[in-house]
Design an enzyme around this catalytic site. Structure first.
Site, PDB file in Angstrom:
ATOM      1  N   GLY A  20      58.752  31.881  34.316  1.00 19.18           N
ATOM      2  CA  GLY A  20      59.122  33.081  35.056  1.00 19.18           C
ATOM      3  C   GLY A  20      59.212  32.939  36.567  1.00 19.18           C
ATOM      4  N   SER A  21      59.416  31.715  37.058  1.00 18.27           N
ATOM      5  CA  SER A  21      59.520  31.586  38.527  1.00 18.27           C
ATOM      6  C   SER A  21      60.777  32.292  39.040  1.00 18.27           C
ATOM      7  CB  SER A  21      59.495  30.119  38.958  1.00 18.27           C
ATOM      8  OG  SER A  21      60.692  29.473  38.597  1.00 18.27           O
ATOM      9  N   ASN A  22      61.849  32.275  38.256  1.00 19.00           N
ATOM     10  CA  ASN A  22      63.052  33.020  38.660  1.00 19.00           C
ATOM     11  C   ASN A  22      62.802  34.527  38.609  1.00 19.00           C
ATOM     12  OD1 ASN A  22      65.569  31.386  39.340  1.00 19.00           O
ATOM     13  ND2 ASN A  22      64.801  30.305  37.525  1.00 19.00           N
ATOM     14  N   MET A  95      65.528  31.748  26.405  1.00 18.95           N
ATOM     15  CA  MET A  95      65.947  30.663  25.531  1.00 18.95           C
ATOM     16  C   MET A  95      66.514  31.116  24.187  1.00 18.95           C
ATOM     17  SD  MET A  95      65.812  28.229  27.447  1.00 18.95           S
ATOM     18  CE  MET A  95      65.012  27.357  28.784  1.00 18.95           C
ATOM     19  N   LEU A  98      72.327  35.364  22.964  1.00 21.54           N
ATOM     20  CA  LEU A  98      72.676  36.750  22.632  1.00 21.54           C
ATOM     21  C   LEU A  98      74.023  36.771  21.899  1.00 21.54           C
ATOM     22  CD1 LEU A  98      71.634  38.315  26.049  1.00 21.54           C
ATOM     23  CD2 LEU A  98      70.396  38.550  23.883  1.00 21.54           C
ATOM     24  N   ASN A 112      73.563  34.736  33.830  1.00 23.11           N
ATOM     25  CA  ASN A 112      72.563  33.729  33.457  1.00 23.11           C
ATOM     26  C   ASN A 112      72.495  32.664  34.546  1.00 23.11           C
ATOM     27  OD1 ASN A 112      70.788  32.171  31.753  1.00 23.11           O
ATOM     28  ND2 ASN A 112      72.533  30.875  31.210  1.00 23.11           N
ATOM     29  N   HIS A 114      71.706  28.596  34.922  1.00 22.87           N
ATOM     30  CA  HIS A 114      71.610  27.397  34.096  1.00 22.87           C
ATOM     31  C   HIS A 114      71.375  26.181  35.005  1.00 22.87           C
ATOM     32  CE1 HIS A 114      72.190  25.015  30.497  1.00 22.87           C
ATOM     33  NE2 HIS A 114      72.926  24.184  31.207  1.00 22.87           N
ATOM     34  N   ASP A 150      76.797  29.124  27.632  1.00 24.38           N
ATOM     35  CA  ASP A 150      76.933  28.552  28.975  1.00 24.38           C
ATOM     36  C   ASP A 150      78.391  28.326  29.393  1.00 24.38           C
ATOM     37  OD1 ASP A 150      74.150  28.489  29.161  1.00 24.38           O
ATOM     38  OD2 ASP A 150      74.009  26.493  28.301  1.00 24.38           O
TER      39      ASP A 150
HETATM   40  C1  GAR Z   1      65.171  27.428  34.884  1.00 24.30           C
HETATM   41  O1  GAR Z   1      65.374  26.119  35.365  1.00 24.30           O
HETATM   42  C2  GAR Z   1      66.455  27.979  34.289  1.00 24.30           C
HETATM   43  O2  GAR Z   1      67.613  27.568  34.972  1.00 24.30           O
HETATM   44  C3  GAR Z   1      66.409  27.381  32.919  1.00 24.30           C
HETATM   45  O3  GAR Z   1      65.054  27.480  32.524  1.00 24.30           O
HETATM   46  C4  GAR Z   1      64.227  27.429  33.688  1.00 24.30           C
HETATM   47  C5  GAR Z   1      63.318  28.640  33.676  1.00 24.30           C
HETATM   48  O4  GAR Z   1      62.392  28.564  34.702  1.00 24.30           O
HETATM   49  N1  GAR Z   1      67.272  28.063  32.023  1.00 24.30           N
HETATM   50  C6  GAR Z   1      67.855  27.478  30.987  1.00 24.30           C
HETATM   51  O5  GAR Z   1      67.703  26.312  30.703  1.00 24.30           O
HETATM   52  C7  GAR Z   1      68.759  28.387  30.174  1.00 24.30           C
HETATM   53  N2  GAR Z   1      69.506  27.641  29.258  1.00 24.30           N
HETATM   54  P1  GAR Z   1      61.534  29.837  35.110  1.00 24.30           P
HETATM   55  O6  GAR Z   1      60.943  30.405  33.816  1.00 24.30           O
HETATM   56  O7  GAR Z   1      60.468  29.310  36.013  1.00 24.30           O
HETATM   57  O8  GAR Z   1      62.443  30.821  35.782  1.00 24.30           O
END
Ligand code: GAR
Length: 192
Positions: A20-22, A95, A98, A112, A114, A150
């Site tokens: 969840g850093s994003n 992950m 949808l 999204n 990626h 994607d």
């Molecule tokens: C991020 O690097 C995001 O781009 C990736 O998962 C990570 C989640 O990090 N997303 C995917 O791979 C989607 N296919 P976070 O939980 O710290 O935000």
């Protein structure tokens, strides 16, 4: 490009599955003056998502849905999104894929982030593949979500250099830093 109507913020849901850093970064972004969005809901497919704590910390409603039966989960999510008047969805490390039915029925925008330079490395393990292929560049892409994984229209892409000493972990860290910078930038680009 779309203009914001008055000063009303766009009610947004963030979907997560992990750290969840994003999400944390988007919550911060939703609090600044120039932001077009408010984050009103966090959705996860698992109780184990560490990022759920950021919803709690900011008093944002959170809800976990079991994706064992996908169509059932999506139906329940659509009902909740409608109830909460959500108009925009940001997938942030979510992950699950949808369905086209969900995308169509939601009607609003879904984007999204990626961790690769799409169309390169759709799906999982992007950094492992980039290092294995000795790529000179890596990066992240913010794109619209369509039924094809994607593959939706790209909003912003940020390219970085892969150093000779990089491994998948160090590369992931570098890319994540850019994700935190460019996810908000993509949202501004959409709505301003
Ligand atoms: C991020 O690097 C995001 O781009 C990736 O998962 C990570 C989640 O990090 N997303 C995917 O791979 C989607 N296919 P976070 O939980 O710290 O935000």
């Amino acid at each position: 490009m779309e203009k914001l109507i008055g000063l009303k913020k766009i009610k947004t849901a963030v979907f997560i599955s992990g750290t969840g850093s994003n999400l944390k970064n988007l919550i911060k972004f939703a609090k600044i003056k120039k932001t077009p969005i408010s984050i009103n809901l966090v959705i996860s497919n698992t109780h184990k998502a560490k990022g759920l704590k950021y919803a709690d910390q900011s008093n944002i409603k959170k809800k976990i849905f079991n994706f064992h039966n996908i169509s059932n989960a999506e139906k329940k999510i659509l009902t909740l999104l409608k109830k909460e008047k959500i108009k925009f969805i940001c997938l942030a490390g979510f992950m699950k894929i949808l369905s086209s039915n969900f995308i169509k029925k939601f009607g609003g925008k879904i984007i999204n982030i990626h961790p690769s330079l799409l169309p390169k490395y759709k799906g999982l393990n992007t950094h492992i593949r980039a290092i294995a292929n000795k790529d000179k560049f890596a990066g992240c892409t913010i794109h619209y979500v369509t039924a094809k994984l994607d593959s939706g229209k790209i909003i912003i892409q940020k390219k970085i250099t892969v150093a000779a000493k990089d491994n998948p972990t160090s590369l992931a860290k570098k890319v994540l830093k850019q994700e935190h910078k460019f996810y908000p930038a993509a949202i501004i680009k959409i709505f301003n």
